[in-house]
Design an enzyme around this catalytic site. Structure first.
Site, mmCIF file in Angstrom:
data_model
loop_
_atom_site.group_PDB
_atom_site.id
_atom_site.type_symbol
_atom_site.label_atom_id
_atom_site.label_comp_id
_atom_site.label_asym_id
_atom_site.label_seq_id
_atom_site.Cartn_x
_atom_site.Cartn_y
_atom_site.Cartn_z
ATOM 1 N N GLU A 80 0.828 -1.204 0.000
ATOM 2 C CA GLU A 80 0.000 0.000 0.000
ATOM 3 C C GLU A 80 0.866 1.260 0.000
ATOM 4 O OE1 GLU A 80 -3.012 -0.275 -0.588
ATOM 5 O OE2 GLU A 80 -3.492 -2.333 -0.014
ATOM 6 N N CYS A 143 -7.949 -1.522 7.891
ATOM 7 C CA CYS A 143 -6.547 -1.524 7.465
ATOM 8 C C CYS A 143 -6.117 -0.115 7.085
ATOM 9 C CB CYS A 143 -6.343 -2.500 6.312
ATOM 10 S SG CYS A 143 -6.542 -4.217 6.857
ATOM 11 N N HIS A 167 -1.128 -5.678 2.232
ATOM 12 C CA HIS A 167 -2.325 -6.529 2.225
ATOM 13 C C HIS A 167 -1.980 -7.881 1.603
ATOM 14 C CE1 HIS A 167 -5.672 -3.383 2.758
ATOM 15 N NE2 HIS A 167 -5.999 -4.391 3.537
#
Ligand code: PCA
Length: 203
Positions: A80, A143, A167
């Site tokens: 991410e 998250c 993730h």
């Protein structure tokens, strides 16, 4: 002790496992370069998750934070790039709440970039034959919240601790239990992916 904080999440959405929890547990105490992993498992509720993480961010010797979570429906490891300042979800959290359009931090900036070497991590992963990509959305559930609030806390303090989020896909056994046409990744491969990322971070 010089260390990397690795977090995972408890199971949610009716599943009995969460690969991010298994990964964080498996990595606890492992060494990467000069850094030792300390892991923590977070509840899937925003205040409780923040309260679990915040004290760990002032631990002496902390050098980096690598947070892990499950991304249902994704087929590759998602490194991410950004956390955005919103909680917006219909899937009830661990307190049974649904939140819509609530800021992670009222008055906070719209977004924070991950401070991990995200491109180097993706290159190391794909170079090792592990499916991975740079993701520009960590969603708007727990998250993303944890990524945003961790970067906010570190940023407010002017901390040099680097932080970011990875993730991982469903485990094959989860897909078997769901009986749906969903992508999955074996725990061994997900573990190798996170180990590779930690090697880059500890670099
Ligand atoms: N994944 C969810 C929250 C907990 C987890 O493992 C998410 O992507 O927000």
């Amino acid at each position: 002790m010089r260390h990397i904080l690795v977090t995972g999440f408890e199971p949610f959405a009716g599943d009995s496992v969460n690969p991010s929890q298994e990964l964080a547990k498996a990595l606890d105490g492992r060494r990467f370069g000069a850094l030792t992993v300390r892991s923590a498992i977070l509840p899937v509720q925003h205040e409780a998750a923040r309260d679990a993480v915040t004290p760990l961010l002032t631990e002496p010797g902390l050098e980096a934070v690598v947070q892990l979570g499950l991304a249902n429906g994704r087929a590759r490891i998602a490194v991410e790039c950004v956390g955005v300042n919103v909680l917006d979800y219909r899937l009830p959290d661990a307190h049974g709440d649904v939140l819509q359009g609530v800021p992670c931090v009222p008055g906070g900036p719209a977004a924070y970039w991950s401070t991990l070497p995200v491109r180097d991590i993706v290159e190391a992963l794909t170079g090792a034959g592990i499916p991975a990509y740079l993701s520009y959305t960590a969603g708007t559930y727990l998250c993303n919240f944890t990524l945003y609030s961790t970067l906010h806390t570190l940023g407010q303090r002017g901390s040099a601790v680097r932080a970011g989020f990875i993730h991982v896909p469903f485990l094959p056994a989860m897909v078997a239990a769901h009986g749906l046409e969903e992508p999955s990744m074996d725990l061994g491969l997900s573990l190798r992916a996170v180990e590779t990322a930690l090697d880059v971070v500890a670099g």
